[in-house]
Enzyme design. Structure first.
Site, short mmCIF file in Angstrom:
data_model
loop_
_atom_site.label_atom_id
_atom_site.label_comp_id
_atom_site.label_asym_id
_atom_site.label_seq_id
_atom_site.Cartn_x
_atom_site.Cartn_y
_atom_site.Cartn_z
N VAL A 119 3.51 -0.91 1.38
CA VAL A 119 3.19 -1.86 2.45
C VAL A 119 1.72 -2.25 2.39
CG1 VAL A 119 3.08 -2.20 4.95
CG2 VAL A 119 5.08 -1.11 3.94
N GLU A 146 1.42 -4.91 -0.17
CA GLU A 146 2.07 -6.16 0.22
C GLU A 146 1.32 -6.87 1.35
OE1 GLU A 146 4.40 -7.61 -1.43
OE2 GLU A 146 4.77 -5.91 -2.76
N GLU A 147 0.82 -6.12 2.31
CA GLU A 147 0.20 -6.71 3.50
C GLU A 147 -1.27 -7.04 3.33
OE1 GLU A 147 1.43 -7.57 6.63
OE2 GLU A 147 3.41 -7.26 5.76
N GLY A 148 -1.99 -6.20 2.60
CA GLY A 148 -3.43 -6.33 2.60
C GLY A 148 -3.98 -5.85 3.93
#
Length: 152
Positions: free
Chosen positions: A12, A15-17
């Site tokens: 995550v 994916e999110e940064g």
């Protein structure tokens, strides 16, 4: 930390940064304000700044709740990679999207893991059109879902 959480957190995070200063919603230009790895809520306001430790702690707490909720709702066995992939999907799309409206969840609850995995790429639409970032993310989730768990 559980094995599934050890898999889900870095997945995550990638994916999110992470942004340590609160930023406005790109559509509204204001609410909901977001910080860290996508955290929102009434306590997230303009000017708020977090440390990396706060962002990481918040993410782990939210993923723990998400993972436990998915496990409690599942009628089938899930390995750590499958659960981590479902957690990322739900983190991005919303838990309601996974549990209430997705054919992915429906196939999974029927024990059809292959058909469930085939559903990930179908969730690549935003504003009525496919989005490359979502296409890529869904394929990574599918790959993780299909990856056997390594045992010692």
């Amino acid at each position: 930390m559980s094995n599934w959480l050890q898999i889900a957190v870095p997945f995550v995070q990638t994916e999110e940064g992470c942004r340590l200063t609160a930023y406005p919603d790109p559509v509204s230009g204001g609410d909901p304000w977001t910080i860290g790895y996508g955290a929102t809520g009434p306590h997230i306001i303009e000017g708020l700044v977090w440390t990396q430790e706060q962002a990481d702690t918040d993410l782990k707490a939210r993923l723990t709740v998400l993972g436990n909720t998915i496990l409690a709702a599942a009628k089938v066995a899930l390995n750590d990679n499958q659960l981590a992939a479902l957690m990322d999907f739900a983190y991005n799309e919303g838990l309601w999207a996974l549990l209430d409206t997705s054919t992915l969840w429906r196939f999974l609850q029927q024990g059809d893991y292959d058909e469930a995995a085939a559903q990930f790429p179908l969730w690549d639409i935003a504003c009525g059109r496919p989005v490359m970032g979502l296409e890529t993310r869904r394929m990574r989730e599918r790959t993780l879902f299909l990856t056997p768990v390594q045992t010692a």
